[in-house]
Scaffold this active site. Structure first.
Site, PDB file in Angstrom:
ATOM      1  N   ASP A 400      64.535  57.229 107.148  1.00  0.00           N
ATOM      2  CA  ASP A 400      64.120  55.833 107.137  1.00  0.00           C
ATOM      3  C   ASP A 400      64.666  55.152 105.884  1.00  0.00           C
ATOM      4  O   ASP A 400      64.979  55.791 104.875  1.00  0.00           O
ATOM      5  CB  ASP A 400      62.592  55.748 107.159  1.00  0.00           C
ATOM      6  CG  ASP A 400      62.088  54.476 107.832  1.00  0.00           C
ATOM      7  OD1 ASP A 400      62.874  53.516 107.923  1.00  0.00           O
ATOM      8  OD2 ASP A 400      60.929  54.462 108.257  1.00  0.00           O
ATOM      9  N   GLU A 403      69.212  52.105 104.044  1.00  0.00           N
ATOM     10  CA  GLU A 403      70.130  51.033 103.562  1.00  0.00           C
ATOM     11  C   GLU A 403      70.330  51.073 102.049  1.00  0.00           C
ATOM     12  O   GLU A 403      71.459  50.854 101.617  1.00  0.00           O
ATOM     13  CB  GLU A 403      69.592  49.644 103.899  1.00  0.00           C
ATOM     14  CG  GLU A 403      69.153  49.373 105.290  1.00  0.00           C
ATOM     15  CD  GLU A 403      67.761  49.871 105.561  1.00  0.00           C
ATOM     16  OE1 GLU A 403      66.857  49.591 104.772  1.00  0.00           O
ATOM     17  OE2 GLU A 403      67.609  50.569 106.557  1.00  0.00           O
ATOM     18  N   ASP A 473      63.368  47.646 112.182  1.00  0.00           N
ATOM     19  CA  ASP A 473      62.017  47.160 112.496  1.00  0.00           C
ATOM     20  C   ASP A 473      62.085  45.814 113.204  1.00  0.00           C
ATOM     21  O   ASP A 473      61.756  44.764 112.644  1.00  0.00           O
ATOM     22  CB  ASP A 473      61.198  47.036 111.205  1.00  0.00           C
ATOM     23  CG  ASP A 473      61.014  48.370 110.511  1.00  0.00           C
ATOM     24  OD1 ASP A 473      61.181  49.411 111.170  1.00  0.00           O
ATOM     25  OD2 ASP A 473      60.717  48.380 109.306  1.00  0.00           O
TER      26      ASP A 473
END
Length: 822
Positions: A400, A403, A473
């Site tokens: 997760d 980035e 998300d």
């Protein structure tokens, strides 16, 4: 007079000498100095050329983070005519104007593919955190009617990149890959890792990057989009095989809060007989936020993680677990990395050490991302991952915030030092480095289990890392669902073939207002079912989100409309596993793509910006229902901050019960150049037109291209429950066709040593003959004898309207070539 002639001769000699030295031939191409620039053209192969430009005399070292291919010796011819030097391989031609510096690309027949603009390269002095470098810009000229795609995943809701401006900095729901493909058959890779603006305008198309010692890009001519993607993978790495179990159904939510709850979900799926191959454990199994990403089960609700993993495996399911690119200040990783300068001190998730919303800034979490550009930091990351989680037998990683999350952004954050320079210089490659670090270390530790990483972000070359990227998300809304289709298609055309979404959307709080459970809200039920049907035709079928649980039994029970629609869709996915797994082999073996924009397979101008249909493999056209048909379409807007604010979940009142039994309809465009078969009814329809298709809540429009050969597997509860010893092979007449059925041990890397088998099916439409080729290869546990149930979907002869019948024939197959007349 003699003196004048001597001067003239000296001038001519000097001019000829200057002209002769205007470029230098190298083993790979040429070098030249043009307009105060050093320009180099390097052939990496007959189909790929690299362009390097830098201010004259400036030395630099550039080792690509994405490119793994070494340039190969390539035959090419050089010819000069006036100011233009031409370099020709056996695939395409490159022209360089030694006066203006303009570089142009042509087919061998002379058709222009792409051209730089005159004086299109610029270098602007830039101080990058104390290092003198440049902001770089390159302008190109595209044809007016040319379409381009790729550049990663964007939530624009549009497929075509023409007349688009993108500020390419990695984010939660935007994954940028600076590679594009064109309908003219070429690909262009801009090899830069700093924030980059891509802009396509009528007068020019450009890449402008904040930091670059040089302009560095690759041009590849593949002849079509598939060929260009193959060129990019040849350059940056091939996609390995995923285990068969990753293509089954995956259940997740934010989050299972105990060991018992997690295992209980798997048990419940087995109890009700709905297929499931995996479950995912989200964050905070490590405890509080100060222990963020400790990679250990420090939460008391997970008292025996080894038994938890064994319980899941004993139910023939697999477990993926959340890991992050950042660490809390009390973790072992943080304490080891901080003294070595391996952490990046900027705002990231979570912002508070307290598990409450909104974040209490008086108690900052102290969480910091690590520096994945540092090889020692990647070693430390794996050391704790292996000891704390891999040793337990966990099957894969949910990486997760890869980035990573960059909250409360300040421009000075880009000045932070990484192992490879400023964070600005390498910012966009963060996901490649952190995902690649885990992939390389696991592969080095074991070949028994294929690397499988589910990750939120990606960069060029990440296809080589055994990673499947999800779209972040995203909202639970119809517009968000609509956005996912072109997002996934552009991502796939960026040469990274594995992609998926949170089925149902992540932030679903808007559907809880007036309902004790959002799963009883008809608006969410309809959206969820339609998203699930779309998700069944993506490379990973994974249900996940917050606010509303997604497990099938929360939507009712067997015999109820929504439950049955969900179960039907999951079972359809499992029936297609032989087709899906064989298609994944074509990705690894032949550089193919699973989710295919229609423009990849059909020369039909109507599909160039088709945002709501695509091919799944090369046989199945998918047209998801992306508009509400039974309920009002709820407008939902949220992001990573507002989505977590549960107070916002009050904007929908409980409405009257909805009956999902009535038939509806939707429009579908069928590309020209082929005949199509309705998957559900076998109705045959000529392409090149829009039709109105009747739909029900449990079906979306699916069409099969004529000439297709599709294997269907048995009804199972998990992917490897039954052998494929009695497959149904459907043949759709109307064109010649071929399909390669691929099988192996379903996990491990023995396939790289040739331990697998293939069976080639060929359909001769004129003779109505199916040839089942000799089985090639072998592997332990391979079926030596099996049956194929051949089903021919064919037009009834002598009828005025296109009616279709089925011809069924069962054959026994022992590996020898056989011919079946139908």
């Amino acid at each position: 007079m003699k003196k004048l002639n001597l001067v003239f001769l000296l001038f001519v000699f000097f001019a000829i000498g200057t002209w002769a030295q205007s470029f230098q031939k190298t083993n790979l191409g040429i070098k030249a100095q043009i307009n105060s620039m050093d320009v180099e053209i390097q052939f990496y192969g007959p189909s790929t050329v690299r362009i390097l430009k830098s201010p004259m005399g400036k030395t630099f070292e550039k080792k690509s983070l994405s490119v793994v291919k070494e340039p190969q010796t390539t035959k090419f011819a050089i010819k000069q005519q006036g100011d233009v030097v031409s370099l020709k391989s056996d695939k395409f031609k490159v022209d360089v104007n030694l006066k203006s510096g303009k570089i142009s690309y042509f087919t061998l027949a002379g058709e222009q593919l792409l051209s730089e603009k005159e004086s299109g390269a610029t270098f602007t002095d830039f101080n990058d955190a104390g290092s003198n470098t440049y902001t770089i810009n390159q302008l190109f000229g595209l044809d007016k009617d040319e379409a381009i795609y790729g550049l990663g995943q964007q939530q624009r809701g549009k497929l075509s990149l023409r007349n688009t401006k993108l500020n390419m900095v990695q984010g939660n729901t935007d994954d940028y890959v600076p590679f594009l493909v064109s309908t003219k058959g070429y690909g262009l890779f801009w090899d830069n890792y700093s924030p980059t603006v891509f802009e396509d305008k009528p007068e020019s198309t450009s890449f402008k990057s904040d930091v670059g010692d040089c302009i560095d890009y690759y041009f590849m001519f593949g002849g079509n989009i598939d060929g260009s993607i193959a060129g990019m993978r040849d350059l940056t790495g091939q996609a390995p095989m995923f285990p068969l179990w990753t293509f089954g159904y995956w259940q997740s939510k934010e989050r299972y809060k105990s060991q018992n709850e997690l295992v209980g979900v798997v048990n419940k799926y087995r109890e009700i007989g709905v297929p499931l191959d995996g479950i995912i454990q989200d964050w905070q199994y490590w405890g509080n936020n100060y222990l963020w990403n400790a990679m250990e089960f420090l939460n008391s609700e997970f008292p025996d993680p080894k038994k938890m993993v064994e319980d899941i495996h004993n139910q023939n399911a697999h477990l993926i677990i959340s890991i992050w690119s950042s660490f809390g200040p009390q973790t072992k990783q943080f304490r080891e990395m901080e003294p070595k300068g391996m952490l990046l001190n900027f705002g990231t998730w979570p912002q508070s050490g307290l598990d409450s919303w909104p974040p209490n800034r008086e108690y900052p979490s102290g969480v910091q991302p690590y520096d994945p550009y540092n090889p020692e930091a990647r070693d430390i990351y794996w050391k704790y991952l292996q000891k704390g989680l891999f040793s337990l037998g966990i099957d894969g990683w949910w990486m997760d915030s890869s980035e990573p999350d960059h909250l409360d952004f300040k421009p000075s954050d880009f000045d932070l030092k990484t192992y490879l320079g400023s964070f600005r210089k390498v910012r966009n490659a963060f996901p490649l480095m952190t995902v690649g670090g885990v992939a390389e270390h696991q592969r080095g530790a074991s070949s028994d289990k294929r690397v499988f990483i589910l990750t939120r972000s990606a960069f060029a070359g990440q296809q080589r890392c055994g990673a499947n990227t999800w779209s972040g998300d995203v909202n639970s809304s119809w517009q968000s669902l609509r956005n996912q289709i072109p997002a996934g298609l552009n991502f796939s055309m960026s040469a990274i073939p594995y992609w998926n979404t949170d089925i149902g959307g992540f932030f679903a709080g808007a559907y809880k207002g007036g309902w004790s459970e959002g799963t009883k809200n008809p608006s969410f039920q309809e959206l969820y079912v339609r998203w699930l049907q779309f998700g069944a035709f993506t490379p990973m079928m994974r249900s996940h989100g917050t606010d509303i649980p997604r497990e099938i039994y929360n939507f009712g029970k067997k015999g109820e409309t929504i439950f049955d629609a969900v179960a039907k869709t999951i079972n359809l996915r499992y029936s297609l596993l032989p087709y899906i797994y064989s298609t994944s082999w074509s990705v690894t073996n032949s550089q193919s793509t699973i989710m295919r924009a229609l423009v990849m397979d059909f020369n039909d101008k109507n599909v160039r910006d088709m945002n709501n249909e695509y091919m799944f493999g090369k046989s199945i056209l998918v047209a998801p229902v992306v508009n509400a048909q039974y309920t009002p379409e709820t407008v939902v807007k949220s992001n990573a901050e507002t989505g977590w604010d549960k107070k916002g979940a009050t904007n929908e009142n409980k409405n009257a019960a909805v009956t999902f039994t009535q038939a509806k309809s939707t429009k579908v465009y069928l590309p020209e150049g082929t005949v199509w078969y309705d998957f559900w009814t076998n109705e045959m329809i000529n392409g090149g037109k829009e039709i109105v298709k009747a739909t029900t809540i449990d079906e979306i429009p699916l069409y099969i291209k004529s000439g297709s050969i599709i294997p269907f597997g048995p009804k199972v509860q998990f992917a490897t429950e039954k052998k494929w010893d009695n497959l149904e092979i459907r043949v759709y007449e109307g064109a010649n066709g071929e399909f390669i059925l691929y099988e192996d041990e379903n996990d491990n890397y023995n396939y790289e040593k040739g331990v697998y088998s293939t069976i080639t099916f060929k359909w001769n439409d004129a003779k109505k003959v199916l040839t089942i080729g000799e089985r090639k290869g072998s592997f332990p546990g391979m079926l030596t004898k099996r049956k194929f149930k051949i089903v021919l979907i064919a037009k009834n002869k002598g009828t005025e309207i296109d009616t279709v019948s089925k011809l069924v024939k069962e054959v026994s197959y022992s590996g020898k070539k056989m011919v079946v007349k139908l």
